[in-house]
Design an enzyme around this catalytic site. Structure first.
Site, short mmCIF file in Angstrom:
data_model
loop_
_atom_site.label_atom_id
_atom_site.label_comp_id
_atom_site.label_asym_id
_atom_site.label_seq_id
_atom_site.Cartn_x
_atom_site.Cartn_y
_atom_site.Cartn_z
N LYS A 1 -2.38 -1.96 -3.29
CA LYS A 1 -3.43 -1.10 -2.73
C LYS A 1 -3.01 0.36 -2.87
O LYS A 1 -2.45 0.96 -1.97
CB LYS A 1 -3.69 -1.45 -1.25
CG LYS A 1 -4.82 -0.64 -0.63
CD LYS A 1 -5.14 -1.09 0.79
CE LYS A 1 -6.22 -0.20 1.41
NZ LYS A 1 -6.64 -0.66 2.76
N GLU B 1 0.82 -1.22 0.00
CA GLU B 1 0.00 0.00 0.00
C GLU B 1 0.85 1.27 0.00
O GLU B 1 1.22 1.79 1.06
CB GLU B 1 -0.93 0.02 1.21
CG GLU B 1 -1.83 1.24 1.27
CD GLU B 1 -2.79 1.26 2.46
OE1 GLU B 1 -3.50 2.27 2.62
OE2 GLU B 1 -2.82 0.28 3.22
#
Length: 328
Positions: free
Chosen positions: A218, A176
């Site tokens: 992500k 992420e």
């Protein structure tokens, strides 16, 4: 073992489902509970997460749930460990394994995410407790002279070392890198920075031998800063986001599960639908929302056991809306 994390990655983003991010820190969760009139206690933090994961029909739209360490190691009200309760609800249990963003030396206003020192040992414990996947978040700030190359490389390197360790443990890493919405920058500037961030991340993932087929990305959607006016339209956001992904993300990646990054509930769903409406892409385009998925549920529940059904109804409705947005 290697095949397992590839299969898990495919399951996380497949079948039109998304991932529920319920990994707020104790401090953040306490603030959210207090703002809703709920006592900020360990019992209520557990009750809130239990309300979420026991929602009937949630697994139709949600493949897994990301938990924080304090919840992952706790028990639901009937004594089952949270990971066991997740699996019995048809949800893959995941856990956030970073220890937070800390100031980066010689880089004023920038941070690097920490948590690598004892990660191998922690991953062994999490895997033995039933974890299927993990998450590590890097935070990138846009400013007049930010981000610096130093911050980009430091965070990308940490993400890559994390992902390699996770796959070594037989788990699937969510990678992420979040470019924050904070600031007055425009859509073009966010697109430029996000492309640079993703290029750097994938360079580092390659250096560390990370298997992309067993990795879920992500990222942020490409958005103008929160202080920028006028706001970019939904279709402009979708076009910039897809253009950025296609120029930076290898086709081998199992899937892209967007973070909501401070967007409103309806806005995040609308952007997800517009992105998917642009046609088939090399990867699954999914979602891993936190507040944009659970805010309505928290407001409906408000810590009252008698309102558990209302909270769950709100959650499943929003989860279905986002699953439907994938199918546009």
């Amino acid at each position: 073992m290697g095949q397992d994390f590839r299969a898990t990655a495919a399951s996380m983003v497949g079948n039109g489902r998304g991932i529920l991010a319920a990994d707020e820190s104790v401090a953040t969760m306490n603030k959210r509970l207090e703002a809703t009139g709920v006592a900020p206690t360990a019992e209520q933090r557990c009750a809130y997460r239990e309300m979420l994961l026991t929602t009937p029909g949630l697994s139709d739209s949600i493949s897994g749930i990301i938990l924080s360490d304090d919840i992952f190691t706790a028990q639901v009200s009937d004594g089952r460990p949270f990971p066991d309760a997740c699996r019995e609800a048809g949800l893959l249990p995941g856990i956030k394994v970073d220890t937070g963003a800390k100031p980066l030396a010689n880089a004023a206003g920038e941070t690097v995410t920490e948590g690598l020192d004892d990660l191998r040992a922690r991953l062994e414990l999490y895997a033995s407790a039933g974890a299927a996947f993990t998450k590590w978040r890097a935070v990138i700030q846009i400013g007049e002279r930010l981000p610096s190359r130093r911050a980009l490389v430091a965070n990308a390197h940490a993400l890559a070392r994390y992902a390699a360790l996770v796959q070594e443990a037989g788990l699937t890493p969510i990678v992420e890198p979040e470019v924050l919405m904070d600031g007055g920058h425009g859509l073009d500037r966010c697109e430029e920075v996000t492309q640079t961030v993703l290029h750097t991340v994938f360079e580092q993932l390659a250096e560390q031998g990370v298997v992309l087929e067993g990795t879920v990305l992500k990222p942020n959607m490409v958005l103008a800063g929160s202080d920028c006016e006028p706001r970019a339209g939904t279709h402009e956001v979708a076009a910039a986001t897809v253009r950025t992904l296609r120029s930076t993300v290898p086709a081998a990646v199992a899937g892209v599960a967007f973070l909501s990054g401070g967007q409103g509930v309806d806005q995040a769903t609308a952007h997800l639908a517009a992105i998917n409406a642009l046609g088939p892409q090399p990867w699954e385009l999914s979602f891993s929302f936190g507040r944009a998925l659970v805010d309505e549920a928290l407001q409906a529940w408000r810590g009252d056991p008698q309102r558990t059904g209302a909270g769950q109804d709100a959650l499943v409705a929003r989860a279905r809306a986002n699953a439907d947005a994938r199918a546009v």
